[in-house]
Design a protein around this motif. Sequence first.
Motif, PDB file in Angstrom:
ATOM      1  N   ASP A  33     111.610  44.330  62.837  1.00  0.00           N
ATOM      2  CA  ASP A  33     111.253  44.164  64.245  1.00  0.00           C
ATOM      3  C   ASP A  33     109.943  44.861  64.604  1.00  0.00           C
ATOM      4  N   VAL A  34     109.222  45.357  63.573  1.00  0.00           N
ATOM      5  CA  VAL A  34     107.972  46.082  63.827  1.00  0.00           C
ATOM      6  C   VAL A  34     106.802  45.274  63.271  1.00  0.00           C
ATOM      7  N   ASP A  35     105.738  45.213  64.046  1.00  0.00           N
ATOM      8  CA  ASP A  35     104.537  44.508  63.624  1.00  0.00           C
ATOM      9  C   ASP A  35     103.377  45.495  63.664  1.00  0.00           C
ATOM     10  N   ILE A  36     102.650  45.596  62.544  1.00  0.00           N
ATOM     11  CA  ILE A  36     101.529  46.536  62.452  1.00  0.00           C
ATOM     12  C   ILE A  36     100.267  45.740  62.170  1.00  0.00           C
ATOM     13  N   SER A  37      99.211  46.022  62.920  1.00  0.00           N
ATOM     14  CA  SER A  37      97.947  45.327  62.666  1.00  0.00           C
ATOM     15  C   SER A  37      96.784  46.281  62.887  1.00  0.00           C
ATOM     16  N   VAL A  38      95.653  45.978  62.222  1.00  0.00           N
ATOM     17  CA  VAL A  38      94.436  46.761  62.405  1.00  0.00           C
ATOM     18  C   VAL A  38      93.324  45.786  62.749  1.00  0.00           C
ATOM     19  N   SER A  39      92.619  46.070  63.830  1.00  0.00           N
ATOM     20  CA  SER A  39      91.499  45.218  64.220  1.00  0.00           C
ATOM     21  C   SER A  39      90.405  46.082  64.827  1.00  0.00           C
ATOM     22  N   GLU A  40      89.208  45.985  64.264  1.00  0.00           N
ATOM     23  CA  GLU A  40      88.038  46.692  64.785  1.00  0.00           C
ATOM     24  C   GLU A  40      88.313  48.174  65.033  1.00  0.00           C
ATOM     25  N   GLY A  41      88.916  48.808  64.030  1.00  0.00           N
ATOM     26  CA  GLY A  41      89.124  50.247  64.115  1.00  0.00           C
ATOM     27  C   GLY A  41      90.274  50.690  64.982  1.00  0.00           C
ATOM     28  N   VAL A  42      91.116  49.752  65.394  1.00  0.00           N
ATOM     29  CA  VAL A  42      92.267  50.110  66.227  1.00  0.00           C
ATOM     30  C   VAL A  42      93.548  49.658  65.518  1.00  0.00           C
ATOM     31  N   LEU A  43      94.463  50.608  65.331  1.00  0.00           N
ATOM     32  CA  LEU A  43      95.770  50.301  64.746  1.00  0.00           C
ATOM     33  C   LEU A  43      96.743  50.013  65.882  1.00  0.00           C
ATOM     34  N   THR A  44      97.442  48.888  65.801  1.00  0.00           N
ATOM     35  CA  THR A  44      98.436  48.545  66.820  1.00  0.00           C
ATOM     36  C   THR A  44      99.809  48.461  66.167  1.00  0.00           C
ATOM     37  N   GLN A  48     110.125  45.410  68.842  1.00  0.00           N
ATOM     38  CA  GLN A  48     111.232  45.187  69.762  1.00  0.00           C
ATOM     39  C   GLN A  48     112.383  46.062  69.311  1.00  0.00           C
ATOM     40  N   SER A  49     112.942  46.836  70.225  1.00  0.00           N
ATOM     41  CA  SER A  49     114.193  47.523  69.898  1.00  0.00           C
ATOM     42  C   SER A  49     115.304  46.793  70.633  1.00  0.00           C
ATOM     43  N   ARG A  50     116.384  46.531  69.916  1.00  0.00           N
ATOM     44  CA  ARG A  50     117.450  45.687  70.469  1.00  0.00           C
ATOM     45  C   ARG A  50     118.730  46.487  70.630  1.00  0.00           C
ATOM     46  N   LEU A  51     119.422  46.191  71.692  1.00  0.00           N
ATOM     47  CA  LEU A  51     120.740  46.784  71.925  1.00  0.00           C
ATOM     48  C   LEU A  51     121.719  46.008  71.064  1.00  0.00           C
ATOM     49  N   GLU A  52     122.454  46.713  70.199  1.00  0.00           N
ATOM     50  CA  GLU A  52     123.310  46.030  69.229  1.00  0.00           C
ATOM     51  C   GLU A  52     124.390  45.174  69.897  1.00  0.00           C
ATOM     52  N   GLN A  53     125.247  45.813  70.669  1.00  0.00           N
ATOM     53  CA  GLN A  53     126.303  45.033  71.304  1.00  0.00           C
ATOM     54  C   GLN A  53     126.409  45.459  72.753  1.00  0.00           C
ATOM     55  N   LYS A  54     126.818  44.536  73.576  1.00  0.00           N
ATOM     56  CA  LYS A  54     126.920  44.824  74.997  1.00  0.00           C
ATOM     57  C   LYS A  54     128.342  44.496  75.442  1.00  0.00           C
ATOM     58  N   THR A  55     129.061  45.491  75.901  1.00  0.00           N
ATOM     59  CA  THR A  55     130.394  45.210  76.436  1.00  0.00           C
ATOM     60  C   THR A  55     130.364  45.556  77.914  1.00  0.00           C
ATOM     61  N   GLU A  56     131.001  44.730  78.681  1.00  0.00           N
ATOM     62  CA  GLU A  56     130.979  44.913  80.143  1.00  0.00           C
ATOM     63  C   GLU A  56     131.870  46.081  80.574  1.00  0.00           C
ATOM     64  N   LYS A  57     132.773  46.522  79.687  1.00  0.00           N
ATOM     65  CA  LYS A  57     133.745  47.547  80.088  1.00  0.00           C
ATOM     66  C   LYS A  57     133.149  48.955  80.088  1.00  0.00           C
ATOM     67  N   GLU A  58     131.976  49.115  79.475  1.00  0.00           N
ATOM     68  CA  GLU A  58     131.425  50.475  79.370  1.00  0.00           C
ATOM     69  C   GLU A  58     130.987  51.001  80.728  1.00  0.00           C
ATOM     70  N   ASN A  59     131.416  52.225  81.050  1.00  0.00           N
ATOM     71  CA  ASN A  59     130.960  52.891  82.266  1.00  0.00           C
ATOM     72  C   ASN A  59     129.988  53.989  81.857  1.00  0.00           C
ATOM     73  N   TYR A  60     128.728  53.820  82.186  1.00  0.00           N
ATOM     74  CA  TYR A  60     127.724  54.811  81.793  1.00  0.00           C
ATOM     75  C   TYR A  60     127.681  55.957  82.786  1.00  0.00           C
ATOM     76  N   TYR A  61     127.692  57.157  82.295  1.00  0.00           N
ATOM     77  CA  TYR A  61     127.442  58.334  83.125  1.00  0.00           C
ATOM     78  C   TYR A  61     125.959  58.655  83.108  1.00  0.00           C
ATOM     79  N   ARG A  62     125.324  58.273  82.032  1.00  0.00           N
ATOM     80  CA  ARG A  62     123.900  58.524  81.887  1.00  0.00           C
ATOM     81  C   ARG A  62     123.362  57.419  80.987  1.00  0.00           C
ATOM     82  N   LYS A  63     122.247  56.820  81.367  1.00  0.00           N
ATOM     83  CA  LYS A  63     121.686  55.759  80.529  1.00  0.00           C
ATOM     84  C   LYS A  63     120.185  55.973  80.407  1.00  0.00           C
ATOM     85  N   GLU A  64     119.803  56.675  79.331  1.00  0.00           N
ATOM     86  CA  GLU A  64     118.395  57.011  79.135  1.00  0.00           C
ATOM     87  C   GLU A  64     117.761  56.241  77.989  1.00  0.00           C
TER      88      GLU A  64
END
Length: 130
Positions: A33-44, A48-64
């Motif tokens: 999921d990572v793409d690395i490129s170099v162009s004109e002296g700039v490394l980019t 994408q980071s993906r959330l593995e599974q999503k369940t509707e039942k989860e109650n988050y106390y903190r979501k950072e």
Amino acid sequence: AAEMNELTFPIDVSESENEIVVKAVLPGVKPDDVDISVSEGVLTIKGQSRLEQKTEKENYYRKEIRYGAFSRSIALPTHVEHERAEAEFADGILTVLLPKAEEVKPKSIKIRAREAQGELVGSAGGNNQS
């Protein structure tokens, strides 16, 4: 320009005699999921980071932990041979090794000792005779 919703990530850029080393901390990201490129002296580095599974039942106390697109562009401190660059991914840390271009590597100039004593003595002797 980075958009407001793009994630950022910490990086280190260091330089050795022969290469520039860029380390990026990308926890929970797969190498595919990572793409690395170099162009004109700039490394980019982007991806994408993906959330593995999503369940509707989860109650988050903190979501950072944020998921989604991330991108960073780093101006490289010197010319590199990007076609010889290597990248490895271990324990959530991406390491990119960028060999320096030949023209920017420090070149040591060898000083050759010329066997000049004989010539000098000979030419000095010749001048004295005339």
